[in-house]
Motif scaffolding. Structure first.
Motif, mmCIF file in Angstrom:
data_model
loop_
_atom_site.group_PDB
_atom_site.id
_atom_site.type_symbol
_atom_site.label_atom_id
_atom_site.label_comp_id
_atom_site.label_asym_id
_atom_site.label_seq_id
_atom_site.Cartn_x
_atom_site.Cartn_y
_atom_site.Cartn_z
ATOM 1 N N LEU A 1 17.090 -1.061 7.447
ATOM 2 C CA LEU A 1 17.104 0.398 7.454
ATOM 3 C C LEU A 1 18.353 0.911 6.744
ATOM 4 C CD1 LEU A 1 16.201 0.636 11.231
ATOM 5 C CD2 LEU A 1 14.615 0.992 9.332
ATOM 6 N N LEU A 2 18.210 2.038 6.042
ATOM 7 C CA LEU A 2 19.306 2.554 5.226
ATOM 8 C C LEU A 2 19.795 3.911 5.716
ATOM 9 C CD1 LEU A 2 21.071 2.437 2.621
ATOM 10 C CD2 LEU A 2 19.165 3.552 1.434
ATOM 11 N N ASP A 3 21.116 4.061 5.769
ATOM 12 C CA ASP A 3 21.753 5.368 5.934
ATOM 13 C C ASP A 3 22.166 5.838 4.546
ATOM 14 O OD1 ASP A 3 23.261 7.636 6.770
ATOM 15 O OD2 ASP A 3 25.072 6.392 6.683
ATOM 16 N N TYR A 4 21.545 6.917 4.068
ATOM 17 C CA TYR A 4 21.773 7.363 2.694
ATOM 18 C C TYR A 4 23.177 7.922 2.472
ATOM 19 C CZ TYR A 4 16.769 6.896 1.821
ATOM 20 O OH TYR A 4 15.505 6.401 1.663
ATOM 21 N N LYS A 5 23.837 8.398 3.531
ATOM 22 C CA LYS A 5 25.161 8.993 3.367
ATOM 23 C C LYS A 5 26.216 7.945 3.046
ATOM 24 C CE LYS A 5 28.507 11.977 5.741
ATOM 25 N NZ LYS A 5 28.790 12.736 6.994
ATOM 26 N N SER A 6 26.221 6.859 3.802
ATOM 27 C CA SER A 6 27.246 5.820 3.619
ATOM 28 C C SER A 6 26.693 4.571 2.933
ATOM 29 C CB SER A 6 27.836 5.417 4.969
ATOM 30 O OG SER A 6 26.841 4.853 5.812
ATOM 31 N N PHE A 7 25.396 4.588 2.587
ATOM 32 C CA PHE A 7 24.733 3.426 1.986
ATOM 33 C C PHE A 7 24.887 2.183 2.862
ATOM 34 C CE2 PHE A 7 25.761 6.286 -1.526
ATOM 35 C CZ PHE A 7 24.527 6.399 -2.154
ATOM 36 N N THR A 8 24.799 2.422 4.172
ATOM 37 C CA THR A 8 24.893 1.330 5.138
ATOM 38 C C THR A 8 23.510 0.824 5.498
ATOM 39 O OG1 THR A 8 26.921 2.232 6.109
ATOM 40 C CG2 THR A 8 25.671 0.685 7.460
ATOM 41 N N TYR A 9 23.374 -0.492 5.535
ATOM 42 C CA TYR A 9 22.147 -1.107 6.029
ATOM 43 C C TYR A 9 22.310 -1.463 7.507
ATOM 44 C CZ TYR A 9 20.356 -1.780 1.267
ATOM 45 O OH TYR A 9 19.900 -1.584 -0.021
ATOM 46 N N SER A 10 21.319 -1.090 8.296
ATOM 47 C CA SER A 10 21.212 -1.538 9.682
ATOM 48 C C SER A 10 19.991 -2.448 9.771
ATOM 49 C CB SER A 10 21.045 -0.359 10.636
ATOM 50 O OG SER A 10 22.129 0.546 10.527
#
Length: 242
Positions: free
Chosen positions: A16-25
């Motif tokens: 899963l991606l957080d578009y703000k920080s480009f973090t993958y969970s």
């Protein structure tokens, strides 16, 4: 439940991606026992993550962080509020608050599966990589990225330590193991040990060359670091705010 795992698979995996920080969970689960863990949740995405976990009929056992992040606030604390079965995990070396402190060689159990904990400091002194031997996967946090690596110019960073960590703890895995990073800024989602040992423009160099590269990146100050670091030291719980 087995239908949620996908064709011919006995496990659940969601990137899963957080578009703000480009973090993958990452959500990993056992479709039989329904136990699951999440790696590197982001606070702004907690509603999404909790919904997916509930939709799949999973029981969240652990919210696991690869390190104390500087570019986003962890969602561990908020997930614990929403899903009472959940406990937080982080490296013992990080000195951050969590329900379970992890050390090199520990195992993270969920259902019939487990991850091996490998210490991979250098980006921070508390960086951990989680290896799922049964599935040929490793979750490398910021230690190793796709064709890159985490910066080493703040937060106890040390380029020589990072070089040793990657070569000894990640590049020592079988060449076909898939590597899943905590971030990517170019749209790539996964790499392999063989790819990075051959194609990583930094970590294929000698240690001295790598150190010189890292010392001359001239990266900007992380935008969220002043908010993220103090919050992540307390599991992302916003008791620092009114």
């Amino acid at each position: 439940m087995s239908d949620f795992a996908g064709k011919d698979q006995n496990f659940i995996f969601r990137q899963l991606l957080d578009y703000k920080s480009f973090t993958y969970s990452y959500i990993l689960g056992d479709p039989v026992t329904k136990e699951a863990i999440i790696i590197d949740p982001v606070i702004e995405m907690v509603e999404r993550d909790a919904r997916i976990i509930k939709d799949l009929g999973l029981e969240l056992k652990y919210a696991v962080n690869t390190h104390v992040h500087a570019d986003h606030v962890t969602g561990s604390g908020e997930l614990k509020k929403k899903l009472p079965t959940c406990e937080s995990m982080i490296s013992n070396v990080s000195n951050a608050k969590a329900d379970v402190k992890l050390s090199d060689g520990d195992k993270i159990d969920f259902g019939s599966f487990h991850l091996e904990v490998r210490s991979t400091p250098g980006h921070t002194n508390g960086c951990l990589t989680y290896v799922w031997h049964d599935k040929g996967m490793a979750f490398t946090g910021d230690a190793l990225l796709v064709r890159g690596c985490g910066r080493t110019d703040f937060q106890e960073g040390n380029s020589e330590t990072l070089y040793e960590s990657v070569h000894k703890q990640i590049f020592s895995l079988p060449s076909n193991f898939r590597l899943f990073p905590a971030h990517d800024y170019t749209g790539q989602t996964v790499t392999t040990v063989a790819e990075e040992k051959t194609l990583n423009p930094r970590l294929t160099k000698s240690k001295a060359e790598f150190k010189n590269i890292m010392e001359n990146l001239n990266l900007p100050y992380p935008k969220q670091i002043d908010k993220a670091l103090p919050a992540n030291m307390v599991c992302g719980l916003q008791d620092l705010q009114s």
